[in-house]
Design a protein around this motif. Structure first.
Motif, PDB file in Angstrom:
ATOM      1  N   LYS A 140       0.849  -1.372   0.060  1.00 36.74           N
ATOM      2  CA  LYS A 140      -0.059   0.052  -0.072  1.00 36.74           C
ATOM      3  C   LYS A 140       0.965   1.162   0.005  1.00 36.74           C
ATOM      4  N   GLY A 141       0.744   1.977  -1.244  1.00 38.21           N
ATOM      5  CA  GLY A 141       1.699   3.058  -1.089  1.00 38.21           C
ATOM      6  C   GLY A 141       3.168   2.430  -1.523  1.00 38.21           C
ATOM      7  N   ASN A 142       4.076   2.739  -0.444  1.00 40.46           N
ATOM      8  CA  ASN A 142       5.303   2.422  -0.575  1.00 40.46           C
ATOM      9  C   ASN A 142       5.723   1.303   0.659  1.00 40.46           C
ATOM     10  N   GLN A 143       4.901   0.941   1.182  1.00 37.47           N
ATOM     11  CA  GLN A 143       4.849   0.256   2.613  1.00 37.47           C
ATOM     12  C   GLN A 143       4.314  -1.068   2.309  1.00 37.47           C
ATOM     13  N   VAL A 144       5.000  -2.133   2.916  1.00 39.08           N
ATOM     14  CA  VAL A 144       4.657  -3.432   2.665  1.00 39.08           C
ATOM     15  C   VAL A 144       4.177  -4.142   4.016  1.00 39.08           C
ATOM     16  N   PHE A 145       2.946  -4.928   3.885  1.00 43.09           N
ATOM     17  CA  PHE A 145       2.355  -5.404   4.952  1.00 43.09           C
ATOM     18  C   PHE A 145       2.267  -6.699   4.939  1.00 43.09           C
ATOM     19  N   ASP A 146       2.169  -7.663   5.998  1.00 45.76           N
ATOM     20  CA  ASP A 146       2.147  -8.937   6.087  1.00 45.76           C
ATOM     21  C   ASP A 146       0.506  -9.383   6.081  1.00 45.76           C
ATOM     22  N   VAL A 147       0.324 -10.727   6.266  1.00 46.18           N
ATOM     23  CA  VAL A 147      -0.837 -11.252   6.397  1.00 46.18           C
ATOM     24  C   VAL A 147      -1.700 -10.632   7.211  1.00 46.18           C
ATOM     25  N   GLN A 148      -1.284 -10.331   8.525  1.00 43.85           N
ATOM     26  CA  GLN A 148      -2.025  -9.902   9.655  1.00 43.85           C
ATOM     27  C   GLN A 148      -2.176  -8.548   9.494  1.00 43.85           C
ATOM     28  N   GLY A 149      -1.610  -7.692   8.451  1.00 45.16           N
ATOM     29  CA  GLY A 149      -1.747  -6.404   8.203  1.00 45.16           C
ATOM     30  C   GLY A 149      -0.504  -5.431   9.031  1.00 45.16           C
ATOM     31  N   LYS A 150       0.299  -6.264   9.542  1.00 42.76           N
ATOM     32  CA  LYS A 150       1.453  -5.558  10.207  1.00 42.76           C
ATOM     33  C   LYS A 150       2.558  -4.971   9.284  1.00 42.76           C
ATOM     34  N   LEU A 151       3.067  -3.509   9.523  1.00 42.45           N
ATOM     35  CA  LEU A 151       3.833  -3.064   8.668  1.00 42.45           C
ATOM     36  C   LEU A 151       5.294  -3.867   8.878  1.00 42.45           C
ATOM     37  N   VAL A 152       5.978  -4.367   7.748  1.00 46.26           N
ATOM     38  CA  VAL A 152       7.021  -5.176   7.954  1.00 46.26           C
ATOM     39  C   VAL A 152       8.284  -4.612   7.220  1.00 46.26           C
ATOM     40  N   GLY A 153       7.683  -3.609   6.134  1.00 47.52           N
ATOM     41  CA  GLY A 153       8.872  -2.944   5.352  1.00 47.52           C
ATOM     42  C   GLY A 153       8.685  -1.981   4.522  1.00 47.52           C
ATOM     43  N   THR A 154       9.727  -1.619   3.728  1.00 44.18           N
ATOM     44  CA  THR A 154       9.276  -0.524   2.835  1.00 44.18           C
ATOM     45  C   THR A 154       9.809  -1.019   1.357  1.00 44.18           C
ATOM     46  N   LEU A 155       9.038  -0.501   0.527  1.00 40.48           N
ATOM     47  CA  LEU A 155       9.112  -0.930  -1.089  1.00 40.48           C
ATOM     48  C   LEU A 155       9.914   0.039  -1.540  1.00 40.48           C
ATOM     49  N   ALA A 156      11.266  -0.684  -2.022  1.00 40.86           N
ATOM     50  CA  ALA A 156      12.504  -0.031  -2.611  1.00 40.86           C
ATOM     51  C   ALA A 156      12.221   0.008  -4.440  1.00 40.86           C
ATOM     52  N   GLN A 157      12.522   1.310  -4.660  1.00 41.21           N
ATOM     53  CA  GLN A 157      12.504   1.593  -6.156  1.00 41.21           C
ATOM     54  C   GLN A 157      13.156   0.780  -7.014  1.00 41.21           C
ATOM     55  N   THR A 158      14.414   0.315  -6.470  1.00 31.68           N
ATOM     56  CA  THR A 158      15.138  -0.755  -7.326  1.00 31.68           C
ATOM     57  C   THR A 158      15.519  -1.617  -6.437  1.00 31.68           C
ATOM     58  N   PRO A 159      15.930  -3.022  -6.866  1.00 30.76           N
ATOM     59  CA  PRO A 159      15.974  -3.992  -5.867  1.00 30.76           C
ATOM     60  C   PRO A 159      17.549  -3.559  -5.297  1.00 30.76           C
ATOM     61  N   THR A 160      17.647  -4.015  -3.909  1.00 27.88           N
ATOM     62  CA  THR A 160      18.674  -3.475  -3.270  1.00 27.88           C
ATOM     63  C   THR A 160      19.757  -4.626  -3.032  1.00 27.88           C
ATOM     64  N   THR A 161      19.572  -6.222  -3.462  1.00 26.52           N
ATOM     65  CA  THR A 161      20.436  -7.058  -3.384  1.00 26.52           C
ATOM     66  C   THR A 161      20.351  -7.745  -4.826  1.00 26.52           C
ATOM     67  N   ARG A 162      21.660  -8.501  -4.981  1.00 24.75           N
ATOM     68  CA  ARG A 162      21.521  -9.508  -6.208  1.00 24.75           C
ATOM     69  C   ARG A 162      20.481 -10.484  -6.283  1.00 24.75           C
ATOM     70  N   ARG A 163      20.222 -11.062  -5.172  1.00 19.82           N
ATOM     71  CA  ARG A 163      19.581 -12.120  -4.922  1.00 19.82           C
ATOM     72  C   ARG A 163      17.893 -11.419  -5.297  1.00 19.82           C
ATOM     73  N   MET A 164      17.726 -10.403  -4.869  1.00 16.91           N
ATOM     74  CA  MET A 164      16.264  -9.513  -4.889  1.00 16.91           C
ATOM     75  C   MET A 164      16.069  -9.474  -6.471  1.00 16.91           C
ATOM     76  N   ALA A 165      17.249  -8.793  -7.046  1.00 22.45           N
ATOM     77  CA  ALA A 165      17.237  -8.325  -8.517  1.00 22.45           C
ATOM     78  C   ALA A 165      17.148  -9.527  -9.427  1.00 22.45           C
ATOM     79  N   ASN A 166      17.677 -10.664  -9.081  1.00 22.20           N
ATOM     80  CA  ASN A 166      17.636 -11.905  -9.931  1.00 22.20           C
ATOM     81  C   ASN A 166      15.980 -12.428  -9.983  1.00 22.20           C
ATOM     82  N   THR A 167      15.665 -12.444  -8.738  1.00 20.50           N
ATOM     83  CA  THR A 167      14.222 -13.041  -8.527  1.00 20.50           C
ATOM     84  C   THR A 167      13.309 -12.169  -9.419  1.00 20.50           C
TER      85      THR A 167
END
Length: 127
Positions: free
Chosen positions: A56-83
């Motif tokens: 929602k926006g640039n925030q990431v929420f888990d199944v229970q609706g708890k804030l767990v992180g931020t959405l990055a504009q570009t992948p921050t790690t090589r593994r993330m970028a590959n996936t």
């Protein structure tokens, strides 16, 4: 009266602990980055697809609706970028429902031309 004061202190300490945990979770979420693929899947820094997570926006929420992180504009790690790259290649191209007017006009002209051509052939056979 002492038992009541002890109860109030315990209740206040629980409230303080909850607020502290919430603040720590918020601080952790600000420094935890996720990426999103074109088909809407959320990928963590280790390259794992997080099932049930929503953005929602640039925030990431888990199944229970708890804030767990931020959405990055570009992948921050090589593994993330590959996936993200692998998931984006799995998506079919989105063609849309656009209709080109030139195509419609061309189809009409071809149809009229074929009718006129067949009409001219029919008259030649009769003569």
């Amino acid at each position: 009266m002492k038992a009541y004061n002890d109860y109030l202190k315990a209740q206040q300490s629980v409230k303080d602990a909850e607020e502290k945990a919430k603040a720590q979770a918020q601080a952790k979420a600000e420094h935890t980055y996720f990426a999103q693929t074109t088909n809407g899947k959320v990928v963590d820094a280790q390259g794992h697809i997080m099932v049930g997570y929503s953005v929602k926006g640039n925030q990431v929420f888990d199944v229970q609706g708890k804030l767990v992180g931020t959405l990055a504009q570009t992948p921050t790690t090589r593994r993330m970028a590959n996936t993200v790259k692998q998931e984006n290649t799995k998506v079919l191209p989105q063609t849309g429902d656009k209709q080109n007017n030139n195509t419609t006009v061309g189809a009409i002209l071809v149809g009229l031309g074929s009718l006129l051509g067949l009409g001219a052939l029919g008259k030649r056979k009769e003569d």
